[in-house]
Design a protein around this motif. Structure first.
Motif, PDB file in Angstrom:
ATOM      1  N   SER A 104       0.809  -1.218   0.000  1.00 43.27           N
ATOM      2  CA  SER A 104       0.000   0.000   0.000  1.00 43.27           C
ATOM      3  C   SER A 104       0.844   1.270   0.000  1.00 43.27           C
ATOM      4  O   SER A 104       0.297   2.370  -0.101  1.00 43.27           O
ATOM      5  N   PHE A 105       2.172   1.133   0.156  1.00 48.38           N
ATOM      6  CA  PHE A 105       3.030   2.314   0.188  1.00 48.38           C
ATOM      7  C   PHE A 105       3.009   3.015  -1.170  1.00 48.38           C
ATOM      8  O   PHE A 105       3.185   2.379  -2.217  1.00 48.38           O
ATOM      9  N   LYS A 106       2.797   4.313  -1.153  1.00 49.05           N
ATOM     10  CA  LYS A 106       2.699   5.106  -2.381  1.00 49.05           C
ATOM     11  C   LYS A 106       4.034   5.817  -2.615  1.00 49.05           C
ATOM     12  O   LYS A 106       4.181   7.000  -2.332  1.00 49.05           O
ATOM     13  N   TRP A 107       4.995   5.059  -3.163  1.00 52.46           N
ATOM     14  CA  TRP A 107       6.357   5.581  -3.262  1.00 52.46           C
ATOM     15  C   TRP A 107       6.428   6.804  -4.173  1.00 52.46           C
ATOM     16  O   TRP A 107       7.155   7.750  -3.887  1.00 52.46           O
ATOM     17  N   ARG A 108       5.689   6.807  -5.251  1.00 48.12           N
ATOM     18  CA  ARG A 108       5.727   7.961  -6.158  1.00 48.12           C
ATOM     19  C   ARG A 108       5.186   9.203  -5.468  1.00 48.12           C
ATOM     20  O   ARG A 108       5.748  10.295  -5.597  1.00 48.12           O
ATOM     21  N   MET A 109       4.100   9.054  -4.722  1.00 46.04           N
ATOM     22  CA  MET A 109       3.533  10.183  -3.998  1.00 46.04           C
ATOM     23  C   MET A 109       4.400  10.582  -2.805  1.00 46.04           C
ATOM     24  O   MET A 109       4.375  11.740  -2.360  1.00 46.04           O
ATOM     25  N   LEU A 110       5.177   9.629  -2.288  1.00 46.29           N
ATOM     26  CA  LEU A 110       6.006   9.881  -1.108  1.00 46.29           C
ATOM     27  C   LEU A 110       7.243  10.722  -1.414  1.00 46.29           C
ATOM     28  O   LEU A 110       7.715  11.477  -0.554  1.00 46.29           O
ATOM     29  N   MET A 111       7.770  10.604  -2.639  1.00 45.62           N
ATOM     30  CA  MET A 111       9.052  11.223  -2.959  1.00 45.62           C
ATOM     31  C   MET A 111       9.119  12.730  -2.656  1.00 45.62           C
ATOM     32  O   MET A 111      10.105  13.203  -2.081  1.00 45.62           O
ATOM     33  N   PRO A 112       8.090  13.525  -3.013  1.00 48.35           N
ATOM     34  CA  PRO A 112       8.161  14.954  -2.673  1.00 48.35           C
ATOM     35  C   PRO A 112       8.261  15.211  -1.169  1.00 48.35           C
ATOM     36  O   PRO A 112       8.955  16.136  -0.735  1.00 48.35           O
ATOM     37  N   TYR A 113       7.578  14.396  -0.378  1.00 46.75           N
ATOM     38  CA  TYR A 113       7.644  14.542   1.080  1.00 46.75           C
ATOM     39  C   TYR A 113       9.070  14.301   1.577  1.00 46.75           C
ATOM     40  O   TYR A 113       9.590  15.053   2.414  1.00 46.75           O
ATOM     41  N   LEU A 114       9.702  13.248   1.050  1.00 49.08           N
ATOM     42  CA  LEU A 114      11.071  12.933   1.468  1.00 49.08           C
ATOM     43  C   LEU A 114      12.056  13.996   0.988  1.00 49.08           C
ATOM     44  O   LEU A 114      13.006  14.341   1.701  1.00 49.08           O
ATOM     45  N   ALA A 165       5.017  20.219   2.972  1.00 46.86           N
ATOM     46  CA  ALA A 165       4.536  19.446   4.119  1.00 46.86           C
ATOM     47  C   ALA A 165       5.627  18.517   4.647  1.00 46.86           C
ATOM     48  O   ALA A 165       5.844  18.419   5.863  1.00 46.86           O
ATOM     49  N   GLY A 166       6.340  17.855   3.734  1.00 49.91           N
ATOM     50  CA  GLY A 166       7.442  16.989   4.151  1.00 49.91           C
ATOM     51  C   GLY A 166       8.564  17.777   4.787  1.00 49.91           C
ATOM     52  O   GLY A 166       9.184  17.334   5.756  1.00 49.91           O
ATOM     53  N   GLY A 167       8.828  18.980   4.248  1.00 49.68           N
ATOM     54  CA  GLY A 167       9.866  19.831   4.821  1.00 49.68           C
ATOM     55  C   GLY A 167       9.491  20.311   6.210  1.00 49.68           C
ATOM     56  O   GLY A 167      10.337  20.365   7.112  1.00 49.68           O
ATOM     57  N   GLY A 168       8.204  20.654   6.399  1.00 51.15           N
ATOM     58  CA  GLY A 168       7.743  21.057   7.727  1.00 51.15           C
ATOM     59  C   GLY A 168       7.904  19.940   8.739  1.00 51.15           C
ATOM     60  O   GLY A 168       8.344  20.163   9.875  1.00 51.15           O
TER      61      GLY A 168
END
Length: 245
Positions: A66-76, A133-136
């Protein structure tokens, strides 16, 4: 090590693991609320970090599809920038002020979201906003280990279903918490005493996470959102209480 002490470690780890399995975050909140009554903060901080990472890892087998790696990348990407800024800010501003600000924000946001029947959502798919959001979250992780609230709240503001939202913020928290645990180890904070207590807590934390994960798959979208908001509200209250006392 006294039997009562071992029992308290196991009880705290079991509850924290259950909360993490159910909601995808919250280990540090539960452990701080329980262990700080009989452990010093210097011990709790690295122990909570490694237990948090372990509880997150216990959920990976069931959740990784269920991990959404493509959507996760900007957060990281945002977190990579945010964490060093947060560490730098430790020498510039009082972390206590940040904790009070985060606590007040969490209480106000969750109170509004819990009592408003249909809170508005932002229907936007912006990698820049996700990075912010990921940066915050990264900044707050560097300041005090609060990596989860901002990315989690952003997924709720976007109105994402629970499985998609968790597929973003759980791996985000896992990676940030693993880095935090590694930093504690590099700084020499993971002492033999902490290592021993972690080995005691690990089975309870893992079992709790598995039970919580089963509950996660059974609850409705509405109930899941209420649970997450309630836990965020408790996080805000705990931050204010700890600063006051």
């Amino acid at each position: 090590m006294e039997p009562w002490f071992i029992f308290l470690i196991l009880g705290g780890a079991l509850c924290a693991g259950f909360v993490t399995g159910l909601t995808g975050f919250g280990t540090a909140l539960v452990l701080s609320a329980s262990w700080l009554h009989f452990m010093d903060p210097v011990t709790v901080a690295p122990l909570a970090a490694v237990c948090s990472a372990a509880a997150q890892l216990a959920c990976v087998y069931s959740m990784w599809r269920s991990f959404k790696w493509r959507m996760l990348m900007p957060y990281l990407a945002g977190a990579i920038i945010g964490v060093p800024i947060g560490v730098w800010l430790l020498d510039v501003i009082d972390p206590g002020i940040v904790k009070i600000g985060v606590g007040v924000f969490l209480i106000l946001y969750t109170s509004y979201s819990l009592f408003v029947k249909n809170p508005p959502t932002v229907n936007v798919d912006s990698k820049l906003a996700d990075s912010v959001a990921g940066g915050g979250g990264g900044v707050l992780a560097g300041l005090g280990g609060f990596s989860g609230p901002i990315p989690l709240i952003w997924t709720q503001v976007r109105g994402l279903p629970k499985l998609i939202a968790r597929g973003i913020y759980q791996p985000y928290n896992l990676i940030v918490l693993a880095c935090s645990a590694a930093m504690h180890a590099a700084a020499g904070n993971v002492t033999p005493q902490v290592g021993t207590m972690f080995l005691i807590a690990l089975p309870a934390s893992t079992v709790g996470a598995m039970i919580g994960l089963r509950a996660f798959h059974r609850i409705s979208e509405k109930r899941f959102k209420q649970l997450v908001l309630t836990l965020l509200f408790c996080s805000g209250v705990l931050l204010l209480v700890r600063q006051a006392f």
